[in-house]
Design an enzyme around this catalytic site. Structure first.
Site, short mmCIF file in Angstrom:
data_model
loop_
_atom_site.label_atom_id
_atom_site.label_comp_id
_atom_site.label_asym_id
_atom_site.label_seq_id
_atom_site.Cartn_x
_atom_site.Cartn_y
_atom_site.Cartn_z
N ASP A 129 0.81 -1.21 0.00
CA ASP A 129 0.00 0.00 0.00
C ASP A 129 0.85 1.26 0.00
OD1 ASP A 129 -1.95 1.86 0.17
OD2 ASP A 129 -2.65 1.30 2.17
N ASP A 171 -2.10 6.77 -6.25
CA ASP A 171 -2.57 5.75 -5.33
C ASP A 171 -2.95 4.48 -6.06
OD1 ASP A 171 -3.31 4.64 -2.83
OD2 ASP A 171 -5.40 5.02 -3.33
#
Ligand SMILES: *[C@@H]1O[C@H](CO)[C@@H](O)[C@H](O)[C@H]1NC(C)=O
Ligand SMILES: *[C@@H]1O[C@H](CO)[C@@H](O)[C@H](O)[C@H]1NC(C)=O
Ligand SMILES: *[C@@H]1O[C@H](CO)[C@@H](O)[C@H](O)[C@H]1NC(C)=O
Ligand SMILES: *[C@@H]1O[C@H](CO)[C@@H](O)[C@H](O)[C@H]1NC(C)=O
Ligand SMILES: *[C@@H]1O[C@H](CO)[C@@H](O)[C@H](O)[C@H]1NC(C)=O
Ligand SMILES: *[C@@H]1O[C@H](CO)[C@@H](O)[C@H](O)[C@H]1NC(C)=O
Length: 506
Positions: A165, A386
């Site tokens: 992440d 992202d």
């Protein structure tokens, strides 16, 4: 693996094809067009739905490292996670169902980002996430983040599927004893079986770095819940450090903050890294053993190993090939396009890139450069990279301008009804390929990153419905999501603070 490599090459030769100039024009074309190979996108949609991960359970295990300073990690899409240990993937039977599942995760991710902004901006960050304790959200079968890798934890090392992440900092893994653990694909990590597991004390600087997500208790969670009534709280030693990570959507992980050995291979192994040992975990990480935080904060894996660069390339979302992440001791190297990187890990863990504009069909959208500027006093505005978000989000006005320009350039294509978050869709059933306006991101010094058509016109079912894969943002930032990243190597140079983009270098 050889087979996957073959597929990977195959995809890239297709990508190369799709960027080549086109000679025959089926529809009226705006000045700048790109070709979408419709049969190819539908063929891939079929492949991913019929892929069986149990046929090759080790397909994400292949890591390569020349030393512990430079190594590359393979990672795969969550949709390919094998089921075991009570974890059932519930693999969708149709591509339409797969798209629905992806968009649900995407929506949850954007809500999480919204939560991070609210937490960074206001006092609600002081709300202890432990208030959530006791609420059980059963039946949640969706994972949040999109990409996972095999990570080795403990001594002797055991292998776990963890979410990679780039939008979070604290890493954690579900730990025995479980007060509350969601189902995962691997057996749950047992700290008592690892000789390198060491709980951190409250006085350690790493514990202080947790900031608001930190608490101090007189015993570790594992010792107090393992031996009810004895020992807990009474040994008089300095307090031990508790972490609490909250992700919005009632997802959280709470447990002991500890140091442990984390690695990817024998050559790339790091001892004494701070990670959370989660005894109480709930929510959107379903299937994975935990999170490996690669964000901009001081507790992220990248910061703890003092990496000087981070680069990744996501293969096509419908490909069964693995993508690669490289973590390096050297700065980022050369890239086709470079733009300033803006980050402040203390304030918010995201990597921001300086974008100057967006063009459709070769024409710049009417948006002043300030539209994409980040406000460093509240970290609002700006453009976040992202990989956990699927579909790029743009501020409402920019989105509307992009959509209108795209629609104007595709008036001859058969329109279809809006689909989920997409308001611009086409029925491309029976068409071999179509031409659509180019979409390009613009960066300082006149640099332009033209996206392949398949990075913005995507199939949503296996019949041929395709939609423009952008959406208005509901958070205070623009977000470049994974669909738009595909096939483009993104290199984050942490030393020179810049982001590089290189096409065809996966
Ligand atoms: C589209 O992709 C298919 C493979 O899926 C290929 O056979 C075909 O030649 C491609 N068509 C064009 C126009 O590039
Ligand atoms: C592994 O990395 C080394 C050095 O980076 C490279 O020479 C080698 O070809 C790579 N091996 C594989 C199988 O990718
Ligand atoms: C921890 O123990 C100390 C004394 O041993 C006591 O003063 C303190 O209140 C305890 N803290 C908690 C959170 O129980
Ligand atoms: C980063 O953010 C923190 C907290 O908001 C602030 O105190 C600090 O000055 C910022 N640093 C930079 C370099 O902007
Ligand atoms: C940046 O954020 C601060 C704090 O919320 C606000 O006062 C200021 O007006 C913002 N600046 C711009 C240019 O929007
Ligand atoms: C899409 O177009 C095809 C052929 O042109 C047609 O048969 C089909 O019914 C259309 N699908 C929808 C959902 O309108």
């Amino acid at each position: 693996m050889a087979e996957h490599r073959g597929l990977l090459l195959f995809h890239f030769s297709l990508l190369a094809l799709s960027i080549c100039p086109v000679t025959s024009r089926r529809y009226h074309s705006p000045p700048y067009t790109a070709t979408l190979n419709v049969s190819d996108s539908l063929a891939k949609a079929h492949t991913i739905v019929s892929f069986d991960p149990t046929a090759d359970p080790h397909f994400a295990d292949h890591h390569n490292s020349s030393s512990s300073d430079d190594f590359s990690i393979q990672f795969v899409s969550r949709d390919l996670l094998p089921s075991s240990h009570g974890y059932a993937t519930g693999r969708p039977l149709s591509y339409q169902a797969l798209t629905v599942a992806r968009l649900r995760r995407d929506a949850a991710r954007v809500r999480y980002i919204g939560h991070r902004f609210r937490a960074a901006a206001s006092a609600d960050l002081k709300n202890p996430p432990s208030l959530l304790k006791g609420q059980i959200y059963s039946g949640r079968r969706e994972g949040n983040d999109e990409y996972l890798s095999r990570v080795l934890i403990g001594t002797p090392a055991r292998s776990f599927y963890m979410v990679l992440d780039t939008g979070s900092d604290v890493s954690w893994i579900q730990c025995l004893p479980c007060a509350n653990c969601y189902e995962q694909s691997d057996a749950v990590f047992d700290p008592s079986a690892s000789s390198s597991y060491t709980p951190l004390s409250c006085e350690s600087p790493r514990c202080r770095d947790l900031g608001y997500g930190y608490a101090c208790v007189n015993s570790t969670i594992s010792s107090s819940s393992a031996t009810t009534g004895s020992g807990g709280g009474g040994d008089g030693a300095e307090g031990s450090c508790l972490y609490e990570s909250w992700y919005g959507d009632n997802s959280f992980s709470i447990g002991d903050f500890a140091t442990e050995t984390v690695g990817f291979s024998r050559e790339a192994e790091f001892s004494g890294l701070s990670i959370g040992c989660g005894h109480d975990n709930e929510g959107l990480f379903y299937g994975s053993a935990g999170i490996l935080g690669l964000g901009a904060g001081s507790l992220s894996f990248v910061s703890q190993v003092s990496a000087r660069s981070l680069s990744y390339c996501l293969v096509d979302r419908d490909s069964i090939a693995a993508s690669t992440l490289r973590i390096g001791s050297r700065h980022g190297g050369r890239a086709e396009i470079t733009a300033p990187l803006i980050r402040n890990g203390t304030a918010i863990p995201y990597y921001y890139v300086e974008l100057t504009g967006i063009s459709v069909g070769g024409k710049m959208l009417d948006a002043p450069p300030s539209t994409f500027a980040v406000n460093v006093s509240n970290w609002g505005g700006g453009v976040i990279l992202d990989t956990g978000t699927v579909v790029t989000r743009l501020f409402g006005k920019v989105y509307a301008a992009l959509r209108d320009a795209f629609r104007a350039g595709t008036a001859a294509l058969p329109a279809a009804e809006a689909w989920s978050i997409f308001d611009t869709c086409y029925n491309l059933t029976g068409l071999e390929s179509v031409e659509v306006p180019t979409v390009a991101f613009h960066f300082p010094r006149g640099q332009e990153l033209q996206l392949p058509a398949k990075n913005y016109l995507i199939p949503v079912d296996d019949a041929g419905t395709h939609c423009l894969a952008f959406a208005p943002s509901s958070v205070p930032a623009n977000i470049i999501g994974s669909v738009q990243h595909q096939g483009i190597r993104v290199s984050i140079d942490l030393v020179r603070s810049r982001v590089g983009f290189t096409r065809r270098m996966c």
